[in-house]
Design a protein around this motif. Structure first.
Motif, PDB file in Angstrom:
ATOM      1  N   UNK A 240       0.795  -1.225   0.000  1.00  0.00           N
ATOM      2  CA  UNK A 240       0.000   0.000   0.000  1.00  0.00           C
ATOM      3  C   UNK A 240       0.832   1.283   0.000  1.00  0.00           C
ATOM      4  N   UNK A 241       2.094   1.219   0.465  1.00  0.00           N
ATOM      5  CA  UNK A 241       2.883   2.440   0.595  1.00  0.00           C
ATOM      6  C   UNK A 241       3.664   2.818  -0.658  1.00  0.00           C
ATOM      7  N   UNK A 242       3.832   1.884  -1.594  1.00  0.00           N
ATOM      8  CA  UNK A 242       4.680   2.172  -2.748  1.00  0.00           C
ATOM      9  C   UNK A 242       4.290   1.301  -3.934  1.00  0.00           C
ATOM     10  N   UNK A 243       4.460   1.866  -5.127  1.00  0.00           N
ATOM     11  CA  UNK A 243       4.203   1.104  -6.353  1.00  0.00           C
ATOM     12  C   UNK A 243       5.369   0.158  -6.658  1.00  0.00           C
ATOM     13  N   UNK A 244       5.078  -0.832  -7.485  1.00  0.00           N
ATOM     14  CA  UNK A 244       6.072  -1.745  -8.053  1.00  0.00           C
ATOM     15  C   UNK A 244       6.745  -2.637  -7.017  1.00  0.00           C
TER      16      UNK A 244
END
Length: 457
Positions: free
Chosen positions: A325-329
């Motif tokens: 949830x905190x960062x893409x990829x």
């Protein structure tokens, strides 16, 4: 007055014969010639008897006076020595009162009472010395004045201390609370390294914020840091770091020890060559090898730090659609614990729930895997400890929670409520290290660590 007649023999002395008779007439002595032609001298004395007893008395009195003077001189010498001692004690007391006056909050009631008693004793000694010397010297008056002034200061300071007693009590209560917190934190600082004889994580300490990243820029929000979870000999103290302004992986920095990490003095800098760039910030160092997510092809990749050799393995069912949830990829997440090397990802078949897989380090393949009940996009991150996968989620801006655990031995899952404080709201990397039983977090550009406490019932 009684006349005394001297014999004529005086006239026969050659030394006196030439002196005229009238030369002898003076004061109480007269000279004349008797009827038979003899020389008669008349001498007048005060009394008829010589006062020998009075002379003896005066001699005794003189001796007594000399003895008394000697005694008094010795007393003066003694008093002079005592006076030097008393003056030194007075100077010491003056210094102590001055110290007390400058920082009264550092003293307690007993200190005031001791000073007061010593001042009274010193005043008595000065009075005794004054009486012994029977002196009205201004020096003694000055000493008494100084003692009274110091006594007044002590009393005033004690009054000041009492007026601030409530403040002191409040501060003492705060100190006690901090001590209790310190004692609780102390429980985390005694890890039983390598021992998995417990029922899981029961608490996480407060965060220890080390410092801003080595680029000294809060803009480098995506990245990770930590220690080798399976260090080779000679690299037990090595740290790694990598961070970027986007969730990409281009290079890594290696530091020989913690001090070099703080000083940003890397002994090696690995630039990933073209075609080997990564993404996701879910990398770790295990066995002197960096494991990270490869871009093209989408796969798990590793870089041997000794040989600088690169390898990758495609996980056929791993999806690029599901991230934390905190960062893409953040699709492929590596972890390590007491039991070895792991990878976590989600697939279309699992409907976005995390799949946990055990990596065979020699073949760099998957040797076993388990389906869990954690929907990856709702989790903040996940890590492994003693063969158990733990997932986290956000409670509020300042609080994170370990809310889920999956045990690979029993294949059982359970919900937890182990909360811990975040330094800042978002973080992009969270991993457990079995060498010190700490959690390493890269929190909005800062190095952060946590101590972990296990339930060893």
């Amino acid at each position: 007055m009684i006349p005394v007649v001297l014999p004529l023999l005086l006239l026969l002395s050659p030394a006196l014969a030439w002196i005229p008779l009238n030369e002898w007439e003076s004061g109480n002595v007269t000279v004349s010639v008797g009827e038979a032609g003899q020389c008669v001298c008349h001498v007048y004395v005060p009394e008829t008897t010589f006062p020998a007893d009075r002379v003896q008395h005066m001699q005794q009195v003189s001796k007594d006076l000399i003895l008394e003077v000697d005694i008094q001189v010795k007393k003066m010498v003694s008093y002079e020595g005592n006076l030097e001692v008393y003056l030194k004690e007075l100077m010491d007391l003056t210094v102590r009162v001055a110290m007390l006056e400058s920082s009264p909050d550092k003293y307690i009631k007993l200190d005031f009472e001791i000073l007061r008693v010593e001042l009274r004793e010193f005043e008595a000694l000065v009075s005794q010395l004054k009486d012994s010397l029977n002196s009205t010297s201004p020096m003694f008056d000055s000493l008494h004045t100084e003692i009274r002034n110091m006594t007044l200061i002590v009393n005033q300071l004690e009054t000041f201390d009492k007026s601030n007693l409530e403040v002191i009590r409040i501060e003492f209560a705060k100190l006690q609370k901090k001590l209790q917190e310190c004692q609780k934190e102390q429980e985390f600082i005694k890890p039983d390294i390598g021992n998995c004889n417990h029922t899981g994580i029961m608490a996480v300490s407060k965060p220890t914020v080390i410092q801003l990243n080595a680029h000294l820029s809060a803009g480098y929000q995506y990245g990770g840091w930590g220690k080798d979870s399976k260090p080779v000999r000679g690299y037990e103290s090595m740290y790694f770091y990598g961070a970027y302004t986007s969730p990409n992986v281009y290079d890594f920095y290696l530091y020989s020890d913690y001090e070099k990490l703080i000083l940003r003095s890397a002994f090696k800098h690995h630039d990933l060559p073209s075609g080997w760039e990564g993404t996701g910030n879910n990398y770790i160092v295990h066995g002197n090898t960096i494991y990270y997510q490869h871009n093209t092809p989408f796969s798990m990749s590793k870089l041997n730090l000794t040989s600088s050799k690169y390898e990758y393995r495609v996980i056929a069912d791993a999806s690029q659609r599901f991230s934390y949830s905190y960062s893409d990829h953040q699709n492929i997440d590596f972890a390590a614990d007491e039991n070895g090397l792991w990878v976590m990802y989600a697939s279309e078949e699992s409907k976005g729930k995390i799949i946990l897989a055990k990596i065979d380090e020699k073949s760099f393949g998957i040797e076993d895997q388990w389906n869990t009940g954690v929907f990856k996009q709702l989790a903040g991150n996940a890590f492994m400890a003693c063969g158990v996968m733990y997932a986290t989620r956000s409670v509020d801006l300042n609080t994170e929670e370990i809310y889920y655990a999956f045990d690979t031995k029993t294949k059982q899952e359970k919900h937890l409520n182990v909360r811990f404080q975040k330094f800042q709201e978002k973080y992009t990397n969270l991993d457990y290290n079995p060498t010190d039983q700490k959690l390493y977090m890269y929190n909005n550009g800062y190095y952060v660590t946590y101590n972990v406490k296990f339930n060893r019932e």
